[in-house]
Design a protein around this motif. Structure first.
Motif, PDB file in Angstrom:
ATOM      1  N   GLY A   1       0.740  -1.250   0.000  1.00  0.00           N
ATOM      2  CA  GLY A   1       0.000   0.000   0.000  1.00  0.00           C
ATOM      3  C   GLY A   1       0.770   1.300   0.000  1.00  0.00           C
ATOM      4  O   GLY A   1       0.161   2.371  -0.004  1.00  0.00           O
ATOM      5  N   THR A   2       2.097   1.271  -0.004  1.00  0.00           N
ATOM      6  CA  THR A   2       2.882   2.498   0.169  1.00  0.00           C
ATOM      7  C   THR A   2       2.949   3.378  -1.076  1.00  0.00           C
ATOM      8  O   THR A   2       3.345   4.541  -0.985  1.00  0.00           O
ATOM      9  N   THR A   3       2.598   2.844  -2.233  1.00  0.00           N
ATOM     10  CA  THR A   3       2.602   3.618  -3.490  1.00  0.00           C
ATOM     11  C   THR A   3       1.317   3.307  -4.247  1.00  0.00           C
ATOM     12  O   THR A   3       1.330   2.940  -5.407  1.00  0.00           O
ATOM     13  N   ARG A   4       0.200   3.446  -3.592  1.00  0.00           N
ATOM     14  CA  ARG A   4      -1.043   2.878  -4.096  1.00  0.00           C
ATOM     15  C   ARG A   4      -1.480   3.483  -5.427  1.00  0.00           C
ATOM     16  O   ARG A   4      -1.218   4.648  -5.734  1.00  0.00           O
ATOM     17  N   MET A   5      -2.189   2.690  -6.207  1.00  0.00           N
ATOM     18  CA  MET A   5      -2.663   3.113  -7.516  1.00  0.00           C
ATOM     19  C   MET A   5      -4.007   3.823  -7.403  1.00  0.00           C
ATOM     20  O   MET A   5      -4.756   3.641  -6.439  1.00  0.00           O
ATOM     21  N   GLY A   6      -4.304   4.651  -8.410  1.00  0.00           N
ATOM     22  CA  GLY A   6      -5.577   5.351  -8.461  1.00  0.00           C
ATOM     23  C   GLY A   6      -5.654   6.221  -9.697  1.00  0.00           C
ATOM     24  O   GLY A   6      -4.646   6.460 -10.375  1.00  0.00           O
ATOM     25  N   ASP A   7      -6.833   6.723  -9.961  1.00  0.00           N
ATOM     26  CA  ASP A   7      -7.028   7.581 -11.129  1.00  0.00           C
ATOM     27  C   ASP A   7      -6.659   9.034 -10.849  1.00  0.00           C
ATOM     28  O   ASP A   7      -6.334   9.787 -11.776  1.00  0.00           O
ATOM     29  N   ASP A   8      -6.713   9.455  -9.599  1.00  0.00           N
ATOM     30  CA  ASP A   8      -6.477  10.848  -9.225  1.00  0.00           C
ATOM     31  C   ASP A   8      -5.053  11.017  -8.690  1.00  0.00           C
ATOM     32  O   ASP A   8      -4.720  10.434  -7.653  1.00  0.00           O
ATOM     33  N   PRO A   9      -4.206  11.811  -9.359  1.00  0.00           N
ATOM     34  CA  PRO A   9      -2.827  12.018  -8.877  1.00  0.00           C
ATOM     35  C   PRO A   9      -2.759  12.648  -7.490  1.00  0.00           C
ATOM     36  O   PRO A   9      -1.717  12.553  -6.826  1.00  0.00           O
ATOM     37  N   LYS A  10      -3.834  13.283  -7.036  1.00  0.00           N
ATOM     38  CA  LYS A  10      -3.816  13.912  -5.721  1.00  0.00           C
ATOM     39  C   LYS A  10      -4.038  12.902  -4.598  1.00  0.00           C
ATOM     40  O   LYS A  10      -3.713  13.185  -3.445  1.00  0.00           O
ATOM     41  N   THR A  11      -4.603  11.732  -4.928  1.00  0.00           N
ATOM     42  CA  THR A  11      -4.924  10.753  -3.889  1.00  0.00           C
ATOM     43  C   THR A  11      -4.247   9.406  -4.122  1.00  0.00           C
ATOM     44  O   THR A  11      -4.590   8.423  -3.473  1.00  0.00           O
ATOM     45  N   SER A  12      -3.303   9.345  -5.055  1.00  0.00           N
ATOM     46  CA  SER A  12      -2.609   8.092  -5.347  1.00  0.00           C
ATOM     47  C   SER A  12      -1.226   8.412  -5.915  1.00  0.00           C
ATOM     48  O   SER A  12      -0.921   9.551  -6.264  1.00  0.00           O
ATOM     49  N   VAL A  13      -0.406   7.388  -6.019  1.00  0.00           N
ATOM     50  CA  VAL A  13       0.983   7.559  -6.479  1.00  0.00           C
ATOM     51  C   VAL A  13       1.159   7.069  -7.913  1.00  0.00           C
ATOM     52  O   VAL A  13       1.870   7.667  -8.704  1.00  0.00           O
ATOM     53  N   THR A  14       0.492   5.951  -8.264  1.00  0.00           N
ATOM     54  CA  THR A  14       0.588   5.419  -9.622  1.00  0.00           C
ATOM     55  C   THR A  14      -0.800   5.361 -10.259  1.00  0.00           C
ATOM     56  O   THR A  14      -1.814   5.406  -9.564  1.00  0.00           O
ATOM     57  N   ASN A  15      -0.819   5.210 -11.577  1.00  0.00           N
ATOM     58  CA  ASN A  15      -2.086   4.991 -12.262  1.00  0.00           C
ATOM     59  C   ASN A  15      -2.406   3.496 -12.278  1.00  0.00           C
ATOM     60  O   ASN A  15      -1.693   2.689 -11.682  1.00  0.00           O
ATOM     61  N   LYS A  16      -3.453   3.115 -12.997  1.00  0.00           N
ATOM     62  CA  LYS A  16      -3.891   1.718 -12.958  1.00  0.00           C
ATOM     63  C   LYS A  16      -2.935   0.774 -13.667  1.00  0.00           C
ATOM     64  O   LYS A  16      -3.065  -0.447 -13.538  1.00  0.00           O
TER      65      LYS A  16
END
Length: 573
Positions: free
Chosen positions: A508-523
């Motif tokens: 979980g330390t570099t979690r993925m997500g669609d929003d760069p403000k709430t995640s570190v990597t994309n999908k």
């Protein structure tokens, strides 16, 4: 310090050779790319006579195999542990987190339990179920084709059961239950718990000419000299070296940081060679981090520059945040019906459980949000000093006078040995912003690299889950005819909940997500801030599940690696 630059230019530089890094090595090499694999530990081949510990007798060790030099026993295939001399980590605000590292080719995949479970549909969208945490930006359907391919590539035994959140796969024949597992089945059924054949990555049937078939020595934690169990080195890196690409291994090399240019784009990595203590640089088009969730976070946070003042990929200030490990609790019982038995029933098997219980509960009716599975242990495996049934403990518990010297000791040891059945719960914790690792501003390791500092606390969600574990354990162990050993852990002991980090499932330390403000990597596990840096370890997990994480690391790494190949071919990287 003088920095020595290697003139070779690589298509990809992969940091770490465990599940994620190993899979990336295989996929990229098969695409014909020139790859550098940078591993913090030495080369390791379990078939090498100088490194093999499989089928070694306890008397071949001065410590009789006891875990003095390695936490899981001297013959365990893990070069490292929770504490490594010269490589400290620290804690903040009095919290505890134990960080296990295994520096060697293949990393922690050499000694793990090979429990190979897919995450289910609910595991990717659990916020929709209970309101906790966040949903992944991908679904089970996105990852299912890669799970299927991992099953077929590596091999996993089990049975298709049609369970809604424990997906079926492509399974090899499972081994039959051993005697202590038959007792567990009896007790579990009285408690209305489901029991199914385990899903584990040992070959019970040949799948190719490069790997042998499991011969049931029960020592998978020592890494298999026949390559019959899954380790990233033997099953992914070794085949990659024979593929059409070029794979250069840099072992005993501790990565300090990802290097960048004036535009903030990654140019490669710098590392310390442990043998000469000099710093070197490698150059490449793409950098792929698979060093483990916490090690990757450390590398990114140490990769500071004018363009990335908070560390690489850390514009959101979330690198290191949402760290979480599986929950864990255990209990064992003495089973009188297993005393005095002749060793006539087949006790051989894989190095782990032949049956298990996936999560069966309805969390909407419980006081915790996420579930756990149950692992079963016991039987008459190879004894060694410090392991097995202790006659002195038996005497204290039952007020008897077993043991002594000579023939009496041998007789009593045989009488009681193998009469233990144990249960372990491994469950899902909730990912929280407040649990994190960061760079300690005052401490460096022996190579001069700033170390991690941890902040982690369990919540009542995890404590309530652990209480449920202990209630279940006691009921099942009693129902199978056992006498639970030791006091049942209560509230003062957090209901037997292991310290965070002890289950070695940190994510979980570099979690993925669609929003760069709430995640570190994309999908696709690509840093939002730097498009030529990818993370292929468990750092990208948005949430853990009530399953072990390795199969999901492998599937996600395969998916991300094929995306990298596609983007390189399109000259987008």
């Amino acid at each position: 310090m003088q920095i020595i630059e290697d003139a070779t230019f690589y298509d990809a530089i992969i940091v770490g050779s465990g599940a994620g890094g190993g899979m990336a090595t295989k996929i990229l090499s098969e695409a014909g790319l020139k790859i550098a694999v940078v591993e913090a530990g030495p080369f390791f081949d379990p078939a090498d006579p100088d490194q093999r510990t499989q089928l070694r007798w306890p008397y071949e060790s001065q410590r009789r195999g006891r875990g003095k030099t390695r936490p899981f026993g001297e013959f365990d295939a893990a070069y490292g542990g929770w504490e490594i001399e010269g490589e400290p980590y620290t804690h903040k605000d009095g919290t505890e987190f134990d960080w296990f590292r295994s520096h060697m080719l293949g990393g922690r995949t050499n000694h793990w339990g090979r429990i190979s479970l897919r995450f289910g549909p609910k595991d990717f969208k659990h916020k929709d179920v209970d309101g906790h945490g966040e949903n992944w930006p991908i679904s089970y359907d996105d990852i299912k084709p890669y799970y299927d391919r991992v099953d077929k590539l590596i091999g996993v035994f089990g049975t298709n059961e049609g369970l809604p959140n424990d997906p079926d796969g492509f399974f090899l024949p499972p081994p039959k239950p051993r005697l202590h597992e038959l007792f567990y089945i009896k007790g579990a059924r009285k408690t209305n718990l489901p029991v199914y054949p385990s899903r584990m990555s040992m070959l019970t049937k040949r799948i190719n000419n490069e790997r042998g078939v499991c011969f049931y020595c029960g020592q998978c934690n020592r890494a298999c000299s026949a390559y019959a169990d899954f380790s990233a080195g033997t099953c992914l890196v070794f085949p990659a070296q024979k593929s059409k690409g070029q794979v250069d291994l840099f072992v005993n090399c501790m990565v300090r940081e990802v290097t960048t240019n004036e535009e903030g784009k990654a140019t490669g990595v710098s590392y310390i060679n442990k043998e000469d203590r000099k710093e070197y640089k490698l150059k490449g088009r793409v950098v792929i981090l698979g060093a483990s969730a916490c090690s990757t976070a450390r590398i990114l946070l140490n990769s500071k520059s004018k363009q990335h003042p908070n560390g690489l990929g850390n514009s959101s200030n979330l690198v290191g945040r949402y760290l979480h490990d599986s929950t864990g609790g255990d209990r064992m019982a003495f089973v009188p019906d297993l005393m005095n038995r002749k060793v006539s029933y087949n006790e051989d098997g894989v190095g782990g459980m032949h049956v298990y219980t996936p999560w069966w509960g309805d969390n909407s009716k419980l006081d915790f949000a996420r579930g756990y599975h149950i692992e079963v242990w016991g039987g008459m495996g190879m004894p060694s000093y410090g392991f097995g049934f202790n006659v002195n403990d038996f005497n204290k518990f039952f007020g008897t006078q077993a043991g002594g010297y000579g023939d009496i000791l041998r007789s009593d040891a045989k009488k009681y040995y193998g009469a233990i059945v144990g249960m372990s719960g491994r469950g899902e914790s909730i990912a929280r912003y407040e649990n994190y690792c960061e760079i300690d501003p005052n401490v460096v390791d022996q190579y001069g690299i700033p170390v991690l500092r941890f902040h982690y606390k369990w919540s009542d969600q995890e404590r309530n889950q652990a209480k449920h574990m202990q209630d279940t354990f006691e009921e099942v162990l009693t129902n199978l005819g056992g006498i639970p050993l030791g006091d049942k852990p209560g509230k003062e002991q957090d209901y037997g909940l292991h310290k965070p980090g002890r289950i070695i499932h940190e994510v979980g330390t570099t979690r993925m997500g669609d929003d760069p403000k709430t995640s570190v990597t994309n999908k696709f596990q690509q840093l939002h801030d730097v498009d030529n840096v990818f993370v292929v370890d468990a750092g990208v997990f948005v949430s853990q599940a009530d399953k072990n994480c390795t199969w999901t690391i492998l599937a996600l790494s395969m998916r991300a690696s094929e995306y990298i190949v596609d983007q390189l071919q399109k000259q987008n990287l």
